[in-house]
Scaffold this motif. Structure first.
Motif, PDB file in Angstrom:
ATOM      1  N   GLU A   1       0.803  -1.225   0.000  1.00 49.82           N
ATOM      2  CA  GLU A   1       0.000   0.000   0.000  1.00 49.82           C
ATOM      3  C   GLU A   1       0.838   1.278   0.000  1.00 49.82           C
ATOM      4  N   PRO A   2       1.883   1.402   0.828  1.00 46.83           N
ATOM      5  CA  PRO A   2       2.684   2.640   0.774  1.00 46.83           C
ATOM      6  C   PRO A   2       3.321   2.872  -0.600  1.00 46.83           C
ATOM      7  N   ALA A   3       3.780   1.803  -1.238  1.00 48.72           N
ATOM      8  CA  ALA A   3       4.402   1.943  -2.564  1.00 48.72           C
ATOM      9  C   ALA A   3       3.376   2.390  -3.607  1.00 48.72           C
ATOM     10  N   VAL A   4       2.163   1.861  -3.524  1.00 42.92           N
ATOM     11  CA  VAL A   4       1.118   2.230  -4.482  1.00 42.92           C
ATOM     12  C   VAL A   4       0.688   3.679  -4.251  1.00 42.92           C
ATOM     13  N   ARG A   5       0.538   4.072  -3.006  1.00 44.56           N
ATOM     14  CA  ARG A   5       0.158   5.465  -2.723  1.00 44.56           C
ATOM     15  C   ARG A   5       1.242   6.434  -3.206  1.00 44.56           C
ATOM     16  N   LYS A   6       2.503   6.064  -3.000  1.00 43.48           N
ATOM     17  CA  LYS A   6       3.615   6.898  -3.479  1.00 43.48           C
ATOM     18  C   LYS A   6       3.587   7.000  -5.003  1.00 43.48           C
ATOM     19  N   LEU A   7       3.282   5.901  -5.692  1.00 42.54           N
ATOM     20  CA  LEU A   7       3.179   5.897  -7.147  1.00 42.54           C
ATOM     21  C   LEU A   7       2.162   6.932  -7.612  1.00 42.54           C
ATOM     22  N   PHE A   8       0.988   6.947  -6.986  1.00 42.21           N
ATOM     23  CA  PHE A   8      -0.047   7.875  -7.444  1.00 42.21           C
ATOM     24  C   PHE A   8       0.189   9.310  -6.983  1.00 42.21           C
ATOM     25  N   GLU A   9       0.907   9.504  -5.904  1.00 43.13           N
ATOM     26  CA  GLU A   9       1.335  10.861  -5.542  1.00 43.13           C
ATOM     27  C   GLU A   9       2.265  11.412  -6.628  1.00 43.13           C
ATOM     28  N   ARG A  10       3.195  10.569  -7.080  1.00 42.32           N
ATOM     29  CA  ARG A  10       4.101  10.976  -8.159  1.00 42.32           C
ATOM     30  C   ARG A  10       3.327  11.203  -9.453  1.00 42.32           C
ATOM     31  N   TYR A  11       2.392  10.309  -9.747  1.00 41.29           N
ATOM     32  CA  TYR A  11       1.579  10.413 -10.961  1.00 41.29           C
ATOM     33  C   TYR A  11       0.852  11.762 -10.995  1.00 41.29           C
ATOM     34  N   GLU A  12       0.189  12.091  -9.895  1.00 40.60           N
ATOM     35  CA  GLU A  12      -0.539  13.358  -9.804  1.00 40.60           C
ATOM     36  C   GLU A  12       0.412  14.548  -9.974  1.00 40.60           C
ATOM     37  N   ARG A  13       1.558  14.505  -9.304  1.00 42.92           N
ATOM     38  CA  ARG A  13       2.534  15.603  -9.385  1.00 42.92           C
ATOM     39  C   ARG A  13       3.059  15.760 -10.815  1.00 42.92           C
ATOM     40  N   PHE A  14       3.473  14.662 -11.457  1.00 43.41           N
ATOM     41  CA  PHE A  14       4.007  14.733 -12.818  1.00 43.41           C
ATOM     42  C   PHE A  14       2.922  15.199 -13.799  1.00 43.41           C
ATOM     43  N   PHE A  15       1.676  14.730 -13.607  1.00 47.36           N
ATOM     44  CA  PHE A  15       0.580  15.130 -14.481  1.00 47.36           C
ATOM     45  C   PHE A  15       0.390  16.641 -14.411  1.00 47.36           C
ATOM     46  N   ASN A  16       0.348  17.186 -13.203  1.00 44.58           N
ATOM     47  CA  ASN A  16       0.131  18.624 -13.047  1.00 44.58           C
ATOM     48  C   ASN A  16       1.316  19.440 -13.547  1.00 44.58           C
ATOM     49  N   GLN A  17       2.523  18.937 -13.360  1.00 44.34           N
ATOM     50  CA  GLN A  17       3.686  19.625 -13.923  1.00 44.34           C
ATOM     51  C   GLN A  17       3.561  19.684 -15.445  1.00 44.34           C
ATOM     52  N   SER A  18       3.118  18.587 -16.045  1.00 46.09           N
ATOM     53  CA  SER A  18       2.955  18.535 -17.497  1.00 46.09           C
ATOM     54  C   SER A  18       1.895  19.518 -17.970  1.00 46.09           C
ATOM     55  N   LEU A  19       0.829  19.685 -17.180  1.00 50.26           N
ATOM     56  CA  LEU A  19      -0.209  20.650 -17.543  1.00 50.26           C
ATOM     57  C   LEU A  19       0.315  22.085 -17.540  1.00 50.26           C
ATOM     58  N   HIS A  20       1.380  22.324 -16.772  1.00 49.62           N
ATOM     59  CA  HIS A  20       1.977  23.660 -16.695  1.00 49.62           C
ATOM     60  C   HIS A  20       3.211  23.782 -17.584  1.00 49.62           C
ATOM     61  N   GLY A  21       3.367  22.821 -18.498  1.00 47.38           N
ATOM     62  CA  GLY A  21       4.441  22.898 -19.479  1.00 47.38           C
ATOM     63  C   GLY A  21       5.777  22.355 -19.032  1.00 47.38           C
ATOM     64  N   VAL A  22       5.846  21.811 -17.826  1.00 44.44           N
ATOM     65  CA  VAL A  22       7.085  21.203 -17.334  1.00 44.44           C
ATOM     66  C   VAL A  22       6.968  19.700 -17.572  1.00 44.44           C
ATOM     67  N   VAL A  23       7.388  19.281 -18.761  1.00 44.22           N
ATOM     68  CA  VAL A  23       7.159  17.904 -19.191  1.00 44.22           C
ATOM     69  C   VAL A  23       8.462  17.121 -19.144  1.00 44.22           C
ATOM     70  N   ASN A  24       8.483  16.072 -18.347  1.00 38.40           N
ATOM     71  CA  ASN A  24       9.619  15.158 -18.314  1.00 38.40           C
ATOM     72  C   ASN A  24       9.062  13.770 -18.607  1.00 38.40           C
ATOM     73  N   MET A  25       9.115  13.391 -19.872  1.00 38.16           N
ATOM     74  CA  MET A  25       8.522  12.120 -20.285  1.00 38.16           C
ATOM     75  C   MET A  25       9.235  10.921 -19.666  1.00 38.16           C
ATOM     76  N   ASP A  26      10.519  11.060 -19.345  1.00 38.23           N
ATOM     77  CA  ASP A  26      11.210   9.953 -18.688  1.00 38.23           C
ATOM     78  C   ASP A  26      10.618   9.709 -17.302  1.00 38.23           C
ATOM     79  N   GLU A  27      10.309  10.792 -16.575  1.00 34.11           N
ATOM     80  CA  GLU A  27       9.686  10.635 -15.255  1.00 34.11           C
ATOM     81  C   GLU A  27       8.300  10.022 -15.385  1.00 34.11           C
ATOM     82  N   MET A  28       7.510  10.508 -16.363  1.00 39.35           N
ATOM     83  CA  MET A  28       6.172   9.939 -16.549  1.00 39.35           C
ATOM     84  C   MET A  28       6.272   8.461 -16.919  1.00 39.35           C
ATOM     85  N   ALA A  29       7.164   8.135 -17.829  1.00 39.09           N
ATOM     86  CA  ALA A  29       7.307   6.740 -18.269  1.00 39.09           C
ATOM     87  C   ALA A  29       7.771   5.841 -17.136  1.00 39.09           C
TER      88      ALA A  29
END
Length: 143
Positions: free
Chosen positions: A2-30
């Motif tokens: 559970e902690p690993a899965v929650r951390k995954l989606f915290e990162r997912y949400e953060r990377f998604f929002n960064q991408s919406l603001h033009g800060v796109v790191n496809m390696d991090e998303m991938a």
């Protein structure tokens, strides 16, 4: 798991929002995805690989979200249904916020169900199931 899965989606949400603001790191998303994945929606089922084609598709997707006025994607809840000690279904409740010209922001709630594998303490998405995004966007006047 559970902690690993929650951390995954915290990162997912953060990377998604960064991408919406033009800060796109496809390696991090991938890095959030396993080497291969399956996706299902009303449009059908597809399988893919975590490669340059995925990164290109994600970059185009984020550009599309920005063009339609997506301001923010936030997670309301993550409910985890374990399958075994390495796999689970993560039921993620999202809220999307869209800027509208001369109107208040439009807020849309939706769910996506992710297949997640945990290996060596890290969780990665290897599949997801979602509803009809286009119909939901049309219903709310976004597209």
């Amino acid at each position: 798991m559970e902690p690993a899965v929650r951390k995954l989606f915290e990162r997912y949400e953060r990377f998604f929002n960064q991408s919406l603001h033009g800060v796109v790191n496809m390696d991090e998303m991938a890095s959030l995805y396993a080497s291969a994945f399956v996706a299902a929606s009303p449009a059908g089922v597809m399988a893919g690989k975590n490669d340059d084609q995925l990164k290109q598709a994600m970059a185009q997707g984020y550009a599309r979200y920005r063009a339609m006025g997506t301001k923010e994607m936030r997670i309301r809840d993550v409910r985890i249904s374990p399958v075994d000690e390495l796999h689970c279904m993560a039921h993620v409740a999202w809220t999307a916020v869209y800027a509208r010209k001369d109107q208040p922001d439009t807020i849309i709630d939706f769910d996506v169900h992710y297949l997640v594998q945990t290996r060596d303490g890290a969780a990665k998405v290897f599949g997801w199931m979602s509803g009809d995004e286009q119909a939901l966007l049309k219903k709310h006047g976004i597209v």
